[in-house]
Design a protein around this motif. Structure first.
Motif, PDB file in Angstrom:
ATOM      1  N   ARG A 252       0.864  -1.172   0.000  1.00 34.96           N
ATOM      2  CA  ARG A 252       0.000   0.000   0.000  1.00 34.96           C
ATOM      3  C   ARG A 252       0.903   1.225   0.000  1.00 34.96           C
ATOM      4  NH1 ARG A 252      -5.332  -1.065   2.352  1.00 34.96           N
ATOM      5  NH2 ARG A 252      -5.697   1.182   2.329  1.00 34.96           N
ATOM      6  N   ALA A 253       0.650   2.180  -0.875  1.00 34.03           N
ATOM      7  CA  ALA A 253       1.387   3.439  -0.851  1.00 34.03           C
ATOM      8  C   ALA A 253       0.770   4.341   0.206  1.00 34.03           C
ATOM      9  CB  ALA A 253       1.336   4.111  -2.217  1.00 34.03           C
ATOM     10  N   SER A 254       1.602   5.020   0.975  1.00 36.66           N
ATOM     11  CA  SER A 254       1.117   5.833   2.092  1.00 36.66           C
ATOM     12  C   SER A 254       1.553   7.286   2.011  1.00 36.66           C
ATOM     13  CB  SER A 254       1.596   5.233   3.422  1.00 36.66           C
ATOM     14  OG  SER A 254       0.969   3.990   3.676  1.00 36.66           O
ATOM     15  N   PHE A 255       2.073   7.704   0.851  1.00 40.56           N
ATOM     16  CA  PHE A 255       2.529   9.083   0.663  1.00 40.56           C
ATOM     17  C   PHE A 255       2.490   9.375  -0.827  1.00 40.56           C
ATOM     18  CE2 PHE A 255       5.658  12.532   0.398  1.00 40.56           C
ATOM     19  CZ  PHE A 255       5.320  13.305   1.518  1.00 40.56           C
ATOM     20  N   PRO A 256       2.064  10.584  -1.231  1.00 40.79           N
ATOM     21  CA  PRO A 256       1.983  10.881  -2.665  1.00 40.79           C
ATOM     22  C   PRO A 256       3.347  10.850  -3.332  1.00 40.79           C
ATOM     23  CG  PRO A 256       1.596  12.855  -1.346  1.00 40.79           C
ATOM     24  CD  PRO A 256       1.613  11.710  -0.399  1.00 40.79           C
ATOM     25  N   GLU A 257       3.447  10.030  -4.372  1.00 36.81           N
ATOM     26  CA  GLU A 257       4.742   9.807  -5.020  1.00 36.81           C
ATOM     27  C   GLU A 257       5.115  10.921  -5.996  1.00 36.81           C
ATOM     28  OE1 GLU A 257       4.583   4.922  -4.678  1.00 36.81           O
ATOM     29  OE2 GLU A 257       3.875   5.914  -6.502  1.00 36.81           O
ATOM     30  N   ASP A 258       4.274  11.951  -6.094  1.00 36.35           N
ATOM     31  CA  ASP A 258       4.637  13.132  -6.870  1.00 36.35           C
ATOM     32  C   ASP A 258       4.931  14.333  -5.973  1.00 36.35           C
ATOM     33  OD1 ASP A 258       2.078  13.587  -5.942  1.00 36.35           O
ATOM     34  OD2 ASP A 258       1.316  14.415  -7.832  1.00 36.35           O
ATOM     35  N   ALA A 380      -3.621   8.983 -20.252  1.00 39.33           N
ATOM     36  CA  ALA A 380      -5.068   8.783 -20.152  1.00 39.33           C
ATOM     37  C   ALA A 380      -5.534   8.477 -18.735  1.00 39.33           C
ATOM     38  CB  ALA A 380      -5.491   7.640 -21.081  1.00 39.33           C
ATOM     39  N   ARG A 381      -4.618   8.122 -17.830  1.00 49.36           N
ATOM     40  CA  ARG A 381      -5.056   7.717 -16.494  1.00 49.36           C
ATOM     41  C   ARG A 381      -5.683   8.883 -15.730  1.00 49.36           C
ATOM     42  NH1 ARG A 381      -1.524   6.992 -11.057  1.00 49.36           N
ATOM     43  NH2 ARG A 381      -0.881   9.050 -11.785  1.00 49.36           N
ATOM     44  N   PRO A 382      -6.920   8.738 -15.259  1.00 52.19           N
ATOM     45  CA  PRO A 382      -7.498   9.742 -14.363  1.00 52.19           C
ATOM     46  C   PRO A 382      -6.785   9.709 -13.010  1.00 52.19           C
ATOM     47  CG  PRO A 382      -9.196   8.363 -15.358  1.00 52.19           C
ATOM     48  CD  PRO A 382      -7.884   7.704 -15.622  1.00 52.19           C
ATOM     49  N   LEU A 383      -6.656  10.850 -12.366  1.00 54.44           N
ATOM     50  CA  LEU A 383      -5.925  10.911 -11.100  1.00 54.44           C
ATOM     51  C   LEU A 383      -6.628  10.158  -9.991  1.00 54.44           C
ATOM     52  CD1 LEU A 383      -4.558  14.577 -11.041  1.00 54.44           C
ATOM     53  CD2 LEU A 383      -3.356  12.454 -11.631  1.00 54.44           C
ATOM     54  N   ASN A 406      -3.157   9.552  -4.451  1.00 55.99           N
ATOM     55  CA  ASN A 406      -4.300   9.618  -3.545  1.00 55.99           C
ATOM     56  C   ASN A 406      -4.284   8.434  -2.578  1.00 55.99           C
ATOM     57  OD1 ASN A 406      -5.745  11.972  -4.532  1.00 55.99           O
ATOM     58  ND2 ASN A 406      -6.158  10.778  -6.383  1.00 55.99           N
ATOM     59  N   PRO A 407      -4.867   8.606  -1.402  1.00 54.08           N
ATOM     60  CA  PRO A 407      -4.933   7.479  -0.462  1.00 54.08           C
ATOM     61  C   PRO A 407      -5.805   6.364  -0.997  1.00 54.08           C
ATOM     62  CG  PRO A 407      -6.271   9.323   0.317  1.00 54.08           C
ATOM     63  CD  PRO A 407      -5.501   9.823  -0.859  1.00 54.08           C
ATOM     64  N   GLY A 408      -5.504   5.137  -0.564  1.00 52.82           N
ATOM     65  CA  GLY A 408      -6.320   3.989  -0.935  1.00 52.82           C
ATOM     66  C   GLY A 408      -6.385   3.724  -2.416  1.00 52.82           C
ATOM     67  N   SER A 409      -5.320   4.071  -3.145  1.00 52.60           N
ATOM     68  CA  SER A 409      -5.384   3.936  -4.601  1.00 52.60           C
ATOM     69  C   SER A 409      -4.245   3.121  -5.182  1.00 52.60           C
ATOM     70  CB  SER A 409      -5.404   5.324  -5.255  1.00 52.60           C
ATOM     71  OG  SER A 409      -4.236   6.052  -4.954  1.00 52.60           O
TER      72      SER A 409
END
Length: 549
Positions: A252-258, A380-383, A406-409
């Motif tokens: 699970r990612a827990s911090f915005p990678e951008d 094309a990927r929606p955020l 975004n969280p949970g994504s």
């Protein structure tokens, strides 16, 4: 004179007698366990008889897929999921993905049928020998009720144990004749806490050490996102002006990678992680292991002059750390409290953000490189899209081109075993539908991984789930070839995968499927898949990618 008095026939309406089955279903309804993931067998049919209209049965065609669907469903809905598989054979099939649920702290209540109590002593056909031993050590609790009357209470205890930190799967084996036994209801209902507070004195000590650090580094593990701590983690990093690294082998990612403070993936070997942390005087790992290592590349566990602090809700994770000082407690609660306690880090130098070279070939490749695939998808990927990734050799390219924002994504297997991602995308889409959430679900799957659980796309098609699977076909187990090179083991057999017509297989399971080999075709098909009302499988020919190990 005699007279006769006419007798009036009395019709007494009797309520049906309560049974273990009816009392248990009332309890499951109260606990909101009304979605059952399963693949039924003969010993499970007494549990499933007269299946209530207000319950939903999600059929998967193999038990490993059953578990992964329920795993992702529980992660997205943030409540336990109920799973029913068949006796010892079905339970055996499920174990690979049960390992992922255990490492991912997913609250699952896994059940299977046992043979008739009168027959168990004779080791009958389809009996589950040593039923409570079989799923260990990948469940928190494993139990077969001593009496039929104990079945509802066993479910209540299973629910409590599955939820309490650290959350995780539990297992119940239930003899098939238990369900029809008379039982007065209702079942005893209990509530339990889902968070345990960290020790305040020790947390203050940690805050003082963080405040005194000249160049701290933060590593936010999967517990942060699971606990709802995404935004608090951003606030803490910004207050400290600290570099943030991606946890090794994250599920699970827990911090915005951008984010400008994001420094990129930490690495997955002892040497790689130590080298990456050079120059930091303090590393703070919140909500994860310190660290997940694979493969073995020798080195110092930490650079000289670097200390480590770890905050986790999981005592096993804290005990397994090879270095540093740990603190037990709910991760979001700890982050919220640290925000109040730590000193502002405005005087610190601004960390260097992750380098994103984003280099593409001067002319399109044939087959495409993974970077070209991800670059096309990024257009094309929606955020708000959610990504389920099981293209293990290309995860570095995914972070570069398709960062989680975004969280949970973002979801991936927590165990390292393959065959989780394809059914997990189904679980995410089902959870979104139940929650009334509308967002694209994208499955990024390697061709080798896809074969482990390809039958899961049948469930996606049957439920008309709008999932866009992008299967990168490089005709090999690319990640294993990278490991073979690292481990100096030439000549390993079985690493090539020629001759699989993935699109035809997908169409056979009821999905729309296409083969593409250009970026233009990929962008067109991917864009259409994102707005389709059914499941799409896009098979794109790609070059093998050496994994970043």
């Amino acid at each position: 004179m005699s007279s006769s008095i006419p007798m009036t026939e009395l019709v007494v309406s009797m309520a049906p007698q309560s049974t273990v089955h009816s009392v248990t279903y009332d309890l499951l309804r109260t606990l909101e366990l009304t979605t059952v993931f399963g693949n039924p067998g003969s010993t499970e049919q007494p549990f499933l008889q007269e299946f209530p209209d207000d319950f939903t049965y999600v059929l998967a065609l193999q038990e490993a897929s059953v578990i992964a669907m329920a795993d992702a469903f529980a992660q997205v809905t943030r409540r336990p999921a109920l799973v029913n598989v068949h006796s010892s054979a079905g339970l055996g099939n499920s174990l690979g993905n049960l390992v992922a649920a255990y490492h991912g702290n997913t609250p699952l209540i896994l059940t299977s049928g046992q043979q008739h109590r009168e027959m168990v002593i004779g080791d009958p056909y389809l009996g589950n020998r040593e039923a409570t031993t079989m799923p260990k050590p990948w469940v928190k609790w494993s139990y077969e009720p001593a009496r039929a009357e104990d079945v509802p209470n066993a479910f209540m205890r299973a629910y409590a144990l599955a939820l309490q930190p650290p959350a995780g799967p539990v297992y119940l084996s239930i003899p098939l004749d238990d369900w029809k036994r008379p039982l007065a209801g209702p079942a005893r209902l209990r509530t339990v806490s889902r968070r345990a507070l960290p020790d305040e004195q020790r947390l203050r000590h940690f805050a003082d050490r963080i405040s005194a650090s000249s160049r701290p580094a933060l590593v936010f593990g999967p517990e942060v996102d699971r606990s709802g701590g995404w935004h608090a983690a951003i606030a803490l990093a910004e207050k400290l002006r600290a570099a943030v690294y991606g946890a090794p082998l994250l599920d699970r990612a827990s911090f915005p990678e951008d984010h400008p403070l994001f420094g990129g993936p930490l690495g997955i070997s002892i040497k790689a992680i130590s080298d990456r942390l050079a120059g930091h005087d303090l590393v703070v790992v919140i909500g994860g292991e310190a660290f997940r290592y694979y493969p073995y590349v020798s080195g110092d566990y930490l650079p000289a002059g670097t200390d480590l602090l770890q905050i986790t809700a999981n005592p096993e994770v804290a005990a397994a750390a090879r270095m540093g000082d740990s603190l037990l407690g709910d991760t979001k609660t700890a982050i919220d409290r640290l925000l109040e306690l730590v000193a502002d880090g405005a005087a610190r130098n601004t960390p260097t953000p992750m380098a994103r070279p984003r280099r593409l070939p001067p002319t399109p490749s044939r087959p495409l490189t993974p970077a070209e695939v991800y670059a096309s998808l990024s257009k094309a990927r929606p955020l708000d899209a959610v990504i389920v990734n099981e293209s293990t050799s290309t995860m570095a390219q995914q972070i570069e081109w398709l960062p989680t924002v975004n969280p949970g994504s973002f979801f991936a297997t927590a165990s390292g075993g393959i065959g989780w991602g394809t059914p997990a995308a189904v679980g995410v889409a089902l959870a979104d539908r139940e929650s009334g959430v509308s967002r694209p679900v994208i499955g990024l799957i390697g061709d080798g991984s896809f074969q482990y659980s390809v039958q899961a796309i049948w469930t996606a098609a049957q439920h008309k789930l709008p999932i866009a699977y992008v299967v990168m076909r490089n005709n090999e187990y690319s990640i294993l070839k990278s490991f073979a090179e690292l481990e100096e083991t030439p000549g390993v057999p079985g690493l090539d995968l020629p001759g699989i017509d993935i699109a035809s297989v997908a169409r056979g399971f009821g999905c729309h499927a296409v083969d593409v080999d250009t970026t233009e075709d990929l962008e067109r098909e991917f864009t259409q898949a994102l707005t389709a009302d059914s499941t799409t499988v896009i098979v794109v020919s790609t070059q093998p990618q050496k994994a970043a190990l």
